[in-house]
Write a protein that holds these residues in place. Sequence first.
Motif, mmCIF file in Angstrom:
data_model
loop_
_atom_site.group_PDB
_atom_site.id
_atom_site.type_symbol
_atom_site.label_atom_id
_atom_site.label_comp_id
_atom_site.label_asym_id
_atom_site.label_seq_id
_atom_site.Cartn_x
_atom_site.Cartn_y
_atom_site.Cartn_z
ATOM 1 N N GLN A 181 70.088 29.404 -128.953
ATOM 2 C CA GLN A 181 71.338 28.890 -129.530
ATOM 3 C C GLN A 181 72.180 30.010 -130.128
ATOM 4 N N ASN A 183 75.711 30.543 -132.567
ATOM 5 C CA ASN A 183 76.582 29.814 -133.482
ATOM 6 C C ASN A 183 77.966 30.428 -133.505
ATOM 7 N N ASP A 186 79.067 34.198 -134.447
ATOM 8 C CA ASP A 186 78.028 35.210 -134.178
ATOM 9 C C ASP A 186 78.653 36.319 -133.324
ATOM 10 N N ASP A 217 70.552 39.942 -132.786
ATOM 11 C CA ASP A 217 69.794 38.768 -132.340
ATOM 12 C C ASP A 217 69.175 38.932 -130.957
ATOM 13 N N ARG A 220 66.020 37.170 -129.592
ATOM 14 C CA ARG A 220 65.993 35.721 -129.344
ATOM 15 C C ARG A 220 66.428 35.368 -127.923
HETATM 16 C C1 LIG Z 1 72.563 28.751 -135.897
HETATM 17 O O1 LIG Z 1 72.703 27.532 -136.566
HETATM 18 C C2 LIG Z 1 71.485 26.796 -136.644
HETATM 19 C C3 LIG Z 1 71.818 25.417 -137.213
HETATM 20 O O2 LIG Z 1 72.642 25.530 -138.338
HETATM 21 C C4 LIG Z 1 70.513 27.570 -137.530
HETATM 22 O O3 LIG Z 1 69.304 26.888 -137.618
HETATM 23 C C5 LIG Z 1 70.286 28.942 -136.890
HETATM 24 O O4 LIG Z 1 69.471 29.740 -137.721
HETATM 25 C C6 LIG Z 1 71.592 29.661 -136.666
HETATM 26 N N1 LIG Z 1 71.327 30.844 -135.886
HETATM 27 C C7 LIG Z 1 71.764 32.047 -136.266
HETATM 28 C C8 LIG Z 1 71.405 33.175 -135.380
HETATM 29 O O5 LIG Z 1 72.439 32.214 -137.260
#
Ligand SMILES: *[C@@H]1O[C@H](CO)[C@@H](O)[C@H](O)[C@H]1NC(C)=O
Length: 306
Positions: A181, A183, A186, A217, A220
């Motif tokens: 994922q 966000n 990012d 990141d 990931r």
């Molecule tokens: C992205 O958002 C999700 C849900 O709010 C959160 O769990 C996750 O840690 C976030 N990922 C990053 C890389 O910030």
Amino acid sequence: MTFLRALATAFIAVSAALALVPISHTPSGLPIYEAPSGSRVLQNGTDMVVYAPNGTRLHVFENVVGARTSTPTGTGPLRVRQTETVGQVFTTFGANDTLQAFNGTFVVPSAPATFDSQLMYLSQGVTTLDDNGVPASFLGAALQYGGSSIQGGSFYTGFAFIEWLPNGGYLSVTLTGSTGQLNVSDTVGISITYQGIDSFPGEAPYYLYNVAFTGPDADRFAQMEVGQQVLPTVVGFRAEEEGVSGPSDYPSGPLVFKDIQMQLTNGVPENVEWEVEGAAATGIGFEVVNGGSGDVEIKFVFPDDS
Ligand SMILES: *[C@@H]1O[C@H](CO)[C@@H](O)[C@H](O)[C@H]1NC(C)=O
Ligand SMILES: *[C@@H]1O[C@H](CO)[C@@H](O)[C@H](O)[C@H]1NC(C)=O
Ligand SMILES: *[C@@H]1O[C@H](CO)[C@@H](O)[C@H](O)[C@H]1NC(C)=O
Ligand SMILES: *[C@@H]1O[C@H](CO)[C@@H](O)[C@H](O)[C@H]1NC(C)=O
Ligand SMILES: *[C@@H]1O[C@H](CO)[C@@H](O)[C@H](O)[C@H]1NC(C)=O
């Protein structure tokens, strides 16, 4: 392996083009195959052979390379409605240029206001051409919005893949335990880097490229290596969309690729001209904010931002 080989054998009878069962499909029916992160995909004649990171041979895509010069008889079961729409900003190098690196970064834009099962791959990558100069493969990494059954949904994810053009489908890599994922806001890097030449015994050499997400990141996200017997000669930024039914299905802010590093094995390319293709087919405006080969900035402007 025995199981996969058996599957492959069963499918060759049906389809000479792609020997394995796709894991998923895009809305218009393009197959998406999946391999573990760190896999290598190597050209052997007209086949592409997929190896897991531990060296196990996972899949053989039969006759996916060079098939463009013959009639596409092998694609019967995979023939799809061509509802995928593609636009791109790209530049072409000389046939003898070897791309060393094509790196860039972007910031994840605001999400679409509506989720209609649309699927978008907004990518950076490299294209190989066939003997006739027709695009044969695209290797890259994408900001994905929307879902296939492999990953995604009404949010952004990172998708590293090779696509057989024009409609042979995708082979993507996935990382166990990560949703991939991304966000909104990012900062994400993408890198396509040359790893050198190798070959199967007695076969023509292939040129190996790694595609990966970079930045904080990076761990990931999945990455892979692909070795093809032709060098990529086109680099660029691509938008592939399916199932978009209105402006609010697009991201609600622009997507800007910047910090772009383009290097050939003999230095920075000169006289780089960026071209735009397919803009009318999508709802996206493709802008070359800064051209050339230094400080390049490419912007995708979606209908909702205007
Ligand atoms: C992205 O958002 C999700 C849900 O709010 C959160 O769990 C996750 O840690 C976030 N990922 C990053 C890389 O910030
Ligand atoms: C490469 O292709 C040749 C010719 O089809 C075949 O004999 C050989 O087994 C293949 N090698 C690998 C490692 O797949
Ligand atoms: C090698 O990797 C593949 C794919 O991840 C896995 O299915 C297989 O069990 C692994 N083989 C060994 C010997 O670890
Ligand atoms: C590429 O290299 C080959 C072999 O060295 C040469 O014959 C050909 O003219 C070169 N092509 C270009 C476009 O420079
Ligand atoms: C491109 O990115 C890769 C991976 O982060 C890095 O090793 C390489 O030095 C970068 N190349 C350039 C020209 O920026």
